[in-house]
Design a protein around this motif. Structure first.
Motif, PDB file in Angstrom:
ATOM      1  N   ILE A   1       0.761  -0.938   0.154  1.00 46.41           N
ATOM      2  CA  ILE A   1       0.166   0.320   0.130  1.00 46.41           C
ATOM      3  C   ILE A   1       0.362   1.063   0.007  1.00 46.41           C
ATOM      4  O   ILE A   1       0.704   2.222  -0.251  1.00 46.41           O
ATOM      5  N   LEU A   2       1.863   1.425   0.638  1.00 43.52           N
ATOM      6  CA  LEU A   2       2.520   2.260   1.432  1.00 43.52           C
ATOM      7  C   LEU A   2       3.655   2.531  -0.962  1.00 43.52           C
ATOM      8  O   LEU A   2       3.601   4.035  -0.415  1.00 43.52           O
ATOM      9  N   VAL A   3       3.709   1.440  -1.337  1.00 43.45           N
ATOM     10  CA  VAL A   3       4.068   1.569  -2.413  1.00 43.45           C
ATOM     11  C   VAL A   3       3.522   2.665  -3.702  1.00 43.45           C
ATOM     12  O   VAL A   3       4.159   3.240  -3.822  1.00 43.45           O
ATOM     13  N   LEU A   4       1.913   1.873  -3.252  1.00 47.02           N
ATOM     14  CA  LEU A   4       1.231   2.609  -3.970  1.00 47.02           C
ATOM     15  C   LEU A   4       0.687   3.654  -3.921  1.00 47.02           C
ATOM     16  O   LEU A   4       0.539   5.182  -4.531  1.00 47.02           O
ATOM     17  N   VAL A   5       0.871   3.876  -2.628  1.00 46.98           N
ATOM     18  CA  VAL A   5       0.946   6.086  -1.672  1.00 46.98           C
ATOM     19  C   VAL A   5       1.809   6.863  -2.616  1.00 46.98           C
ATOM     20  O   VAL A   5       1.912   7.740  -3.016  1.00 46.98           O
ATOM     21  N   LEU A   6       2.517   6.050  -2.077  1.00 45.18           N
ATOM     22  CA  LEU A   6       4.162   7.068  -2.450  1.00 45.18           C
ATOM     23  C   LEU A   6       3.774   7.274  -4.562  1.00 45.18           C
ATOM     24  O   LEU A   6       4.345   8.554  -4.781  1.00 45.18           O
ATOM     25  N   GLY A   7       3.707   6.349  -5.056  1.00 44.82           N
ATOM     26  CA  GLY A   7       3.786   7.148  -5.889  1.00 44.82           C
ATOM     27  C   GLY A   7       2.765   7.379  -6.911  1.00 44.82           C
ATOM     28  O   GLY A   7       2.826   8.374  -7.913  1.00 44.82           O
ATOM     29  N   CYS A   8       1.818   7.776  -5.714  1.00 46.73           N
ATOM     30  CA  CYS A   8       0.510   8.928  -5.829  1.00 46.73           C
ATOM     31  C   CYS A   8       1.527  10.216  -6.140  1.00 46.73           C
ATOM     32  O   CYS A   8       0.692  10.670  -6.594  1.00 46.73           O
ATOM     33  N   VAL A   9       1.852  10.609  -4.351  1.00 41.16           N
ATOM     34  CA  VAL A   9       1.674  11.262  -4.254  1.00 41.16           C
ATOM     35  C   VAL A   9       3.011  12.399  -4.219  1.00 41.16           C
ATOM     36  O   VAL A   9       2.922  13.300  -4.268  1.00 41.16           O
ATOM     37  N   VAL A  10       3.869  11.333  -4.546  1.00 43.76           N
ATOM     38  CA  VAL A  10       5.435  12.090  -4.825  1.00 43.76           C
ATOM     39  C   VAL A  10       5.503  12.497  -6.324  1.00 43.76           C
ATOM     40  O   VAL A  10       5.195  11.799  -6.777  1.00 43.76           O
TER      41      VAL A  10
ATOM     42  N   ARG B   1       8.172   5.298 -14.615  1.00 44.99           N
ATOM     43  CA  ARG B   1       8.089   5.280 -13.545  1.00 44.99           C
ATOM     44  C   ARG B   1       6.177   4.578 -12.730  1.00 44.99           C
ATOM     45  O   ARG B   1       6.411   3.930 -11.816  1.00 44.99           O
ATOM     46  N   THR B   2       5.858   4.567 -13.557  1.00 46.16           N
ATOM     47  CA  THR B   2       4.053   4.422 -13.164  1.00 46.16           C
ATOM     48  C   THR B   2       4.504   2.850 -13.437  1.00 46.16           C
ATOM     49  O   THR B   2       3.914   1.532 -12.590  1.00 46.16           O
ATOM     50  N   GLY B   3       5.644   2.186 -14.126  1.00 48.56           N
ATOM     51  CA  GLY B   3       5.388   0.876 -14.169  1.00 48.56           C
ATOM     52  C   GLY B   3       5.959   0.044 -13.668  1.00 48.56           C
ATOM     53  O   GLY B   3       5.428  -0.720 -12.450  1.00 48.56           O
ATOM     54  N   LEU B   4       7.221   0.522 -12.885  1.00 50.23           N
ATOM     55  CA  LEU B   4       7.890   0.145 -11.892  1.00 50.23           C
ATOM     56  C   LEU B   4       7.759   0.389 -10.644  1.00 50.23           C
ATOM     57  O   LEU B   4       7.078  -0.485  -9.876  1.00 50.23           O
ATOM     58  N   THR B   5       6.397   0.978 -10.329  1.00 53.69           N
ATOM     59  CA  THR B   5       5.793   1.208  -9.388  1.00 53.69           C
ATOM     60  C   THR B   5       4.324   0.079  -8.818  1.00 53.69           C
ATOM     61  O   THR B   5       4.530  -0.960  -7.675  1.00 53.69           O
ATOM     62  N   ALA B   6       3.909  -0.547  -9.469  1.00 57.29           N
ATOM     63  CA  ALA B   6       2.738  -1.407 -10.284  1.00 57.29           C
ATOM     64  C   ALA B   6       3.917  -2.439  -9.598  1.00 57.29           C
ATOM     65  O   ALA B   6       3.477  -3.360  -8.939  1.00 57.29           O
ATOM     66  N   ALA B   7       5.318  -2.540 -10.781  1.00 57.31           N
ATOM     67  CA  ALA B   7       5.577  -3.966 -10.825  1.00 57.31           C
ATOM     68  C   ALA B   7       6.526  -4.062  -9.919  1.00 57.31           C
ATOM     69  O   ALA B   7       6.268  -5.476  -9.065  1.00 57.31           O
ATOM     70  N   VAL B   8       6.561  -3.149  -8.987  1.00 60.25           N
ATOM     71  CA  VAL B   8       7.113  -3.342  -7.538  1.00 60.25           C
ATOM     72  C   VAL B   8       6.113  -4.268  -5.980  1.00 60.25           C
ATOM     73  O   VAL B   8       6.467  -4.442  -5.768  1.00 60.25           O
ATOM     74  N   ALA B   9       4.934  -3.256  -6.412  1.00 61.32           N
ATOM     75  CA  ALA B   9       3.484  -3.887  -5.667  1.00 61.32           C
ATOM     76  C   ALA B   9       3.239  -5.048  -5.939  1.00 61.32           C
ATOM     77  O   ALA B   9       3.197  -6.242  -5.228  1.00 61.32           O
ATOM     78  N   TYR B  10       3.383  -5.476  -7.020  1.00 57.86           N
ATOM     79  CA  TYR B  10       2.877  -6.966  -7.826  1.00 57.86           C
ATOM     80  C   TYR B  10       3.562  -7.754  -6.898  1.00 57.86           C
ATOM     81  O   TYR B  10       3.476  -8.752  -6.608  1.00 57.86           O
ATOM     82  N   GLY B  11       5.395  -7.338  -6.860  1.00 57.05           N
ATOM     83  CA  GLY B  11       6.202  -8.573  -6.605  1.00 57.05           C
ATOM     84  C   GLY B  11       6.100  -8.538  -4.801  1.00 57.05           C
ATOM     85  O   GLY B  11       5.965  -9.636  -4.699  1.00 57.05           O
ATOM     86  N   VAL B  12       5.331  -7.644  -4.429  1.00 57.93           N
ATOM     87  CA  VAL B  12       5.047  -7.730  -2.949  1.00 57.93           C
ATOM     88  C   VAL B  12       3.793  -8.537  -2.479  1.00 57.93           C
ATOM     89  O   VAL B  12       3.847  -9.515  -1.770  1.00 57.93           O
ATOM     90  N   LEU B  13       2.846  -7.846  -3.446  1.00 55.85           N
ATOM     91  CA  LEU B  13       1.806  -9.013  -3.217  1.00 55.85           C
ATOM     92  C   LEU B  13       1.858 -10.342  -3.752  1.00 55.85           C
ATOM     93  O   LEU B  13       1.662 -11.430  -2.895  1.00 55.85           O
TER      94      LEU B  13
END
Length: 225
Positions: A32-41, A100-112
């Motif tokens: 969740i933190l990864v996705l939130v950071l992608g949204c606000v940074v 940037r969006t691709g890497l954020t989503a991919a890292v979040a998917y790795g955590v999932l």
């Protein structure tokens, strides 16, 4: 015993760690933190990395990737499998919205993936196998504005995952190579290349079908409206 993971001693598979309830909670919070950071940074121009539409598309892609990752056409004995084009959905986000969006989503998917199907023998192995390997699928965003960008982006993402999976296999699982009369690097190259290569080939053939390529082009136009 750790509050996040407990060690399991297994004579056949070797020692590994299982996540505790708190460990699962921490990983969910990290995703969740990864996705939130992608949204606000913000970027240098002040625009957000991930707006509402990219976030919605990313969530849908992650859900589809998770579902298709559970449909295993070939299940390898020491981990890894040929799935129903699951990597494509994560690579699609990079193609639609950039690196940037691709890497954020991919890292979040790795955590999932780590939350749903963890196999941990050490922190470095966990990072390489889940965060870096799946995160590399976001490299598809390099080709977001190129002709046949999804095809080249997908191949780049898969090669990125292959690189980290190769490192993991050679460093952390190289002891299994002697059973196949191979050196650790050759074993890792062959083993990881087998399932990733077969899935990539199947996916590329599907991407080259005219109805599929036209449909994905319409998806990109819709995403960028």
């Amino acid at each position: 015993m750790s509050i996040f993971a407990t060690e399991v001693i297994d004579e056949e598979w070797g020692n590994y760690f299982e996540l505790t309830g708190l460990g699962y909670g921490a990983l969910v919070a990290l995703m969740i933190l990864v996705l939130v950071l992608g949204c606000v940074v913000s970027n240098a121009d002040g625009k957000k990395k991930i707006g509402v539409k990219p976030l919605v598309f990313s969530a849908m892609a992650m859900a589809l990737a998770m579902v298709t990752s559970m449909i295993k056409l070939i299940d390898m004995p020491m981990g890894g499998s040929v799935t129903l084009c699951s990597m494509l959905f994560i690579c699609l986000i990079g193609y639609l919205f950039g690196l940037r969006t691709g890497l954020t989503a991919a890292v979040a998917y790795g955590v999932l993936q780590l939350v749903t199907n963890p196999y941990i023998i050490s922190i470095p192995q966990m990072l390489v196998d889940y965060i870096f390997a799946f995160g590399a699928l976001g490299l598809s965003g390099i080709f977001t504005n190129r002709k046949r960008g999804l095809l080249w982006g997908y191949l780049t993402g898969v090669l990125g995952r292959y690189f980290f999976s190769f490192l993991s296999g050679m460093i952390f699982f190289g002891s299994y190579a002697s059973s196949y009369h191979m050196s650790a690097p050759v074993y890792s190259l062959v083993y990881n290349g087998a399932y990733l290569g077969v899935e990539a080939l199947i996916t590329v053939i599907i991407l080259l079908l005219p109805p599929v390529s036209k449909g994905l082009l319409k998806v990109k136009n819709m995403a960028n409206q």
